[in-house]
Design a protein around this motif. Structure first.
Motif, short mmCIF file in Angstrom:
data_model
loop_
_atom_site.label_atom_id
_atom_site.label_comp_id
_atom_site.label_asym_id
_atom_site.label_seq_id
_atom_site.Cartn_x
_atom_site.Cartn_y
_atom_site.Cartn_z
N ARG A 130 0.84 -1.20 0.00
CA ARG A 130 0.00 0.00 0.00
C ARG A 130 0.88 1.24 0.00
NH1 ARG A 130 -4.97 0.20 0.59
NH2 ARG A 130 -6.24 -1.62 0.99
N ARG A 159 -0.67 7.31 1.71
CA ARG A 159 -1.43 8.31 0.98
C ARG A 159 -1.71 9.54 1.84
NH1 ARG A 159 -3.99 5.50 -3.42
NH2 ARG A 159 -3.42 3.33 -3.31
N SER A 175 -18.25 13.60 1.07
CA SER A 175 -18.77 12.24 1.08
C SER A 175 -17.93 11.36 0.16
CB SER A 175 -20.24 12.22 0.60
OG SER A 175 -20.67 10.89 0.49
N THR A 176 -17.65 10.18 0.64
CA THR A 176 -16.94 9.23 -0.23
C THR A 176 -17.93 8.38 -1.01
OG1 THR A 176 -16.84 7.67 1.60
CG2 THR A 176 -14.94 9.09 1.28
N PHE A 177 -19.19 8.73 -0.82
CA PHE A 177 -20.24 7.91 -1.40
C PHE A 177 -20.08 7.75 -2.92
CE2 PHE A 177 -24.56 8.23 -3.31
CZ PHE A 177 -24.91 6.90 -3.15
N LEU A 178 -19.83 8.87 -3.58
CA LEU A 178 -19.75 8.82 -5.04
C LEU A 178 -18.42 8.24 -5.54
CD1 LEU A 178 -21.43 12.19 -5.98
CD2 LEU A 178 -22.33 9.90 -6.25
N TRP A 179 -17.42 8.19 -4.69
CA TRP A 179 -16.13 7.63 -5.09
C TRP A 179 -16.14 6.11 -5.04
CZ3 TRP A 179 -12.23 10.32 -7.17
CH2 TRP A 179 -12.24 11.71 -7.02
N HIS A 180 -17.23 5.59 -4.49
CA HIS A 180 -17.22 4.16 -4.17
C HIS A 180 -16.84 3.29 -5.38
CE1 HIS A 180 -18.38 0.50 -2.12
NE2 HIS A 180 -18.99 0.14 -3.21
N SER A 181 -17.48 3.55 -6.48
CA SER A 181 -17.25 2.66 -7.63
C SER A 181 -15.89 2.87 -8.26
CB SER A 181 -18.33 2.89 -8.68
OG SER A 181 -18.26 4.22 -9.12
N ALA A 182 -15.27 4.01 -7.92
CA ALA A 182 -13.97 4.29 -8.54
C ALA A 182 -12.82 3.96 -7.62
CB ALA A 182 -13.91 5.76 -8.94
N LEU A 183 -13.15 3.48 -6.43
CA LEU A 183 -12.07 3.26 -5.48
C LEU A 183 -11.31 1.99 -5.79
CD1 LEU A 183 -13.72 4.38 -2.17
CD2 LEU A 183 -12.15 5.60 -3.64
N ARG A 184 -10.03 2.02 -5.49
CA ARG A 184 -9.19 0.87 -5.76
C ARG A 184 -9.39 -0.23 -4.73
NH1 ARG A 184 -5.11 1.74 -9.44
NH2 ARG A 184 -6.05 3.09 -10.96
N ASP A 185 -9.44 0.14 -3.51
CA ASP A 185 -9.47 -0.88 -2.48
C ASP A 185 -10.21 -0.34 -1.26
OD1 ASP A 185 -7.91 -2.53 -0.13
OD2 ASP A 185 -8.21 -3.61 -1.99
N ALA A 240 -8.63 -0.29 4.10
CA ALA A 240 -7.78 0.87 4.28
C ALA A 240 -6.62 0.64 5.21
CB ALA A 240 -8.61 2.04 4.81
#
Lengths: 291, 643
Positions: B25, B28, B35-45, B48
């Motif tokens: 890892r 970072r 909100s991380t809500f919208l990042w969900h589908s774009a997140l790598r992993d 954490a």
């Protein structure tokens, strides 16, 4: 001061309109579901004992030799409920935070309502209804409304569904419900909005998003922390990822808009940096909330 | 394809490092967002807090691995063989030795080498330089380093073979010195590989390629011929011949002996096939010949790939009547041994009568039996138990009971007799002069030394004949006869039996009588060459063909003539088996069937790696190549074009 005097002057020319009629509490300037004494013709019906003979349409009697009553629309006041999301996620945004933009918008809509003799109430919520401004009529209440809105600070996590259910349950009369939020709701917005609609509210959903939420400018390897939930997401931001994110945002907003249209709600997406006069004078008119 | 630096494959470990970076890892930078809500589908992993993450297939990772793999591949410097790599400087060494005239490939090995050299010249690019070197007993630069193809082609055309061995080392050293510091230096050795391992050679950055010429080994050869006179009263010559069969089949041939071109005898012989130990051999002895002089030749009628070695020649001069001065106080053994040969006339003298004996005439050999004198005749010497001015040693002391440690079995003086168990009670401890050659060695001192200086030959024996059992042995008269013959032999005019076995390519010293201003040497191919005479002996360096040579001259009205024979007599040249590799400094240079240049591919691979790196950059910044949107865009464009 949420709204400037020149803006207030411009807002004086506006009025709120509903797609359908609602039953009001007192005489006003909006069509009511009741028949009444306005000049606007509504319908005919047969005379019954006890009816006011002053309403008999004598022209119809001459033609049909039967008594018919001529019925006119009743004009009453309109209930306007402003629901403002003040959860932590609303504190973001520059130069104007999403919450401030929501406060300005609520104040402007409320002002328009009050100047047109509508009953304007407001509720500020996060996980519950944090503050309540009771339905009030008259231009004189505008200052109180502004003070009420101005005091609100961001805090807490949004529990949208629970709040909407409580609003629906507590409402004595339906009317126009204006929900101002970023709608970034992991648990979903559908149940809450449908609850309002089922209670008879004509819902207008105004989604306020920060410009950087729509078009992020972050790059590199980051650990993104959700301000409300504290959940961290690791992300390596590349052009590809940004495109994916923007596609996700667009899809999300499009889904919200489609949902609203399906349930006969108004929907408006506003960026936090959109000038308030533009929103009031043009955008809200485009969705049919003002005229 | 070959790899020039395969050790660089060790860099492949970096691939693991890249993979490690993908499972490790990153640390970072933390950033709070609404909100991380919208990042969900774009997140790598989503895990954490774990230091490791599951390896996910990613286009970027594959591109990076491919780039690294290509970079490592470029580092190992792969190369392919092409006729000409361009931008090079080459030296073409043409093996011109005797084995290259073999006809196992048509028209001959040398012609094929010539053709291969022509191909190399034709393939040269503009600006490339080349030199052509011929390698046989002598190395010759046929064309200097030049970019002119005409000069190079003329040099190749003018190249010719010699019936000699091949001094490939000298040619490679010359070529590498010519190419040193040039661009992409490369030496091409066009040879059948019938050469000994080449040692003490540093090529540096000069590349060496061995292009093998030839394929068969169907050859019969006369690999030894020895003409010897008998010992004692019978001095008729005997001829020893060894025939070798290098092929894998038994061969039957007729061996013909001729004298002065007259056939004397034909002897059928069967030579066994070659084995792992070496060629099959069959020896023949033609004994008790009545000819006392002349040209002897042996040949067989074999139909094989190399004709040069099917004949051998020897010239035997007439036996000389030798005048030998014996300086002794009395030695029966020595006198008897000297008197065994009827052609030897012994003049015995003592130190006191030496001056008188010297005045009576000249002597071919003076034999000093333990006596030294400043008045010794200026002639060849056979010396026992003393050190004369002409001796090839200096005395350093006395050696007690020395025993024979080694002796030269092939030297004309010591051959034909065993020396192993000869006993000595004492001998002179001596130190060799530079021109002396120890032919019988004791443990600490040389016992018999031969040498030649200023035209005089000396055989020095560091012992008294009464301090050894040598006179009682059969080796003694043989030794004395051999010594007298070697001391009086004229080099170049005699056959191998008398110690002057001439091989093609060797320098031939011709003993020319005083007064001759110029001699003419006629080669076996009837070509003649005149050589001015300034001093005797005259060195003749043109004996590179097998056969009989004739040197002639004239003093006043007297003609002078000397005949000598040159032979191949080389197992390494007669063995036509093409070498599979050239051994240079413990490195085997594998034979190629055609000349090929090493074209390194690292440049192309680096370009491909850079292209991959660019693609990786593009994918990182612009998006995936295989994203659905990209494909849809491409299809739309195609549709628009088609309509």
């Amino acid at each position: 001061m949420l709204l400037s005097p020149p803006l207030l002057k411009k807002l004086d020319a506006l009025s709120l309109q509903a797609k359908r009629a609602f039953t009001g509490a007192s005489k006003g300037e909006k069509r009511s579901t009741k028949r009444g004494s306005s000049v606007e013709f509504a319908d005919f019906r047969s005379y019954n004992m006890g009816d006011d003979i002053r309403r008999i349409d004598w022209n119809a009697y001459g033609r049909f030799e039967k008594f018919y009553l001529k019925m006119f629309l009743e004009e009453e006041d309109l209930d306007i409920t402003l629901l403002i999301d003040a959860s932590l996620s609303m504190q973001f945004g520059a130069p104007v935070s999403k919450l401030l933009a929501a406060q300005q918008m609520a104040a402007a809509i409320g002002y328009v309502g009050l100047t047109n003799f509508d009953r304007v109430g407001a509720a500020v919520f996060d996980s519950g209804i944090r503050a309540w401004f009771p339905p009030t009529r008259g231009r004189g209440a505008a200052g109180q409304l502004f003070n009420f809105l101005e005091k609100q600070e961001p805090g807490g996590n949004a529990d949208f569904t629970a709040v909407m259910k409580r609003v629906a349950a507590q409402a004595r009369r339906s009317g126009i419900a204006v929900v101002i939020s970023d709608f970034l709701l992991p648990e979903g917005y559908e149940t809450g909005l449908k609850t309002l609609a089922a209670r008879g509210f004509e819902v207008t959903a105004i989604q306020i998003l920060d410009r950087r939420e729509l078009e992020p400018d972050i790059v590199g390897d980051l650990k993104l922390v959700d301000v409300e939930t504290g959940v961290a997401r690791e992300v390596s931001v590349s052009d590809t990822l940004l495109k994916t994110y923007k596609r996700t945002v667009d899809n999300y907003c499009a889904n919200l808009r489609a949902f609203c249209l399906r349930y006969n709600m108004n929907y408006l997406l506003v960026a936090n940096d959109t000038p308030i006069d533009l929103t009031m004078l043009r955008l809200l008119r485009s969705v049919g909330l003002t005229k | 394809m070959s790899l020039i630096a395969p050790l660089n494959f060790l860099f492949a470990g970096l691939l693991g490092v890249v993979l490690l970076l993908y499972v490790l890892r990153l640390k970072r930078k933390e950033r709070v967002i609404s909100s991380t809500f919208l990042w969900h589908s774009a997140l790598r992993d989503l895990q954490a807090n774990a230091p490791w993450q599951r390896l996910r297939s990613s286009l970027l990772m594959w591109l990076q691995l491919a780039f690294l793999a290509l970079a490592i591949f470029a580092l190992v410097r792969p190369s392919i063989k092409v006729l000409a790599a361009g931008g090079q400087t080459i030296a073409i060494i043409m093996d011109a030795s005797g084995s290259m005239v073999a006809t196992d490939v048509q028209p001959s090995r040398f012609e094929q080498a010539r053709s291969e050299a022509g191909r190399l010249i034709n393939a040269l690019s503009t600006g490339d330089q080349a030199t052509v070197i011929s390698s046989a007993a002598q190395t010759r630069v046929l064309a200097p380093l030049t970019a002119d193809k005409n000069i190079l082609k003329k040099a190749i055309t003018s190249a010719r073979t010699q019936d000699t061995g091949c001094n490939l080392r000298e040619a490679i050293v010359l070529a590498s010195s010519l190419l040193r510091g040039k661009q992409n230096p490369q030496i091409y050795v066009l040879s059948d590989g019938a050469v000994a391992p080449i040692n003490d050679l540093s090529l540096g950055k000069v590349g060496l390629q061995f292009v093998r010429i030839g394929k068969g080994n169907e050859n019969l050869a006369i690999t030894a011929m020895d003409v010897r006179r008998g010992y004692g009263a019978n001095t008729n010559p005997q001829i020893f011949v060894t025939a070798s069969n290098f092929s894998s089949h038994e061969k039957s041939v007729n061996l013909e002996l001729s004298h002065d071109n007259d056939l004397v005898e034909v002897r059928p012989m069967t030579i066994p096939a070659a084995s792992e130990k070496g060629p099959g051999q069959q020896a023949q002895l033609f004994g008790d010949l009545t000819f006392q002089q002349g040209l002897f030749s042996v040949r067989f009628d074999a139909d094989d790939d190399l004709k040069t070695d099917n004949a051998a020649y020897a010239v035997l001069s007439a036996p000389q009547n030798l005048k030998v001065l014996l300086l002794t106080n009395g030695n029966t053994f020595l006198e008897n041994a000297l008197n065994l040969d009827p052609h030897v006339q012994v003049f015995r003298t003592t130190p006191g009568d030496l001056a008188a004996a010297k005045a009576k005439g000249s002597y071919d050999v003076v034999v000093c039996d333990g006596i030294n004198s400043p008045n010794l005749p200026d002639t060849n010497q056979l010396v026992f138990n003393t050190v004369t001015d002409l001796s090839p040693v200096t005395k350093v002391g006395v050696a007690s009971a020395p025993s024979v440690a080694d002796y030269d079995k092939k030297h004309p003086v010591t051959r034909s007799a065993p020396w192993n168990d000869v006993r000595f009670t004492q001998a002179i401890a001596a130190q060799l002069k530079p021109w002396g050659q120890a032919i019988v060695e004791g443990e600490k001192t040389p016992l018999i030394v031969a040498g030649e200086q200023k035209g005089r030959r000396v055989v020095w024996c560091g012992f008294d004949l009464f301090d050894t059992d040598l006179p009682m042995r059969v080796a003694f008269p043989i030794f004395v006869t051999n010594a007298l013959r070697w001391l009086t032999a004229q080099r170049g005019a005699t056959g191998p039996a008398e110690g002057s076995a001439l091989r093609a390519g060797e320098m031939v010293p011709l003993m020319v009588p005083p007064g001759i201003q110029e001699i003419t040497v006629t080669a076996p191919d009837k070509t003649s060459r005149s050589i001015p005479v300034s001093a005797s002996p005259v060195a003749y360096d043109g004996a590179d063909r097998v056969g009989v040579y004739t040197a002639t001259g004239r003093v006043g009205k007297t003609d002078w003539k000397q005949v000598f024979a040159v032979n191949l007599l080389s197992k390494s040249e007669s063995n036509l088996q093409p070498g599979v590799a050239l051994k240079v400094e413990n490195t085997n240079i594998t034979a190629e069937t055609h000349a090929r240049a090493n074209r390194e591919l690292w440049g192309y691979i680096t370009l491909a790696a850079l292209a991959l790196l660019g693609l990786e950059w593009w994918v990182y910044h612009r998006g995936s190549l295989w994203s659905p949107d990209s494909l849809v865009t491409v299809f739309r464009k195609l549709r628009v074009r088609s309509t």
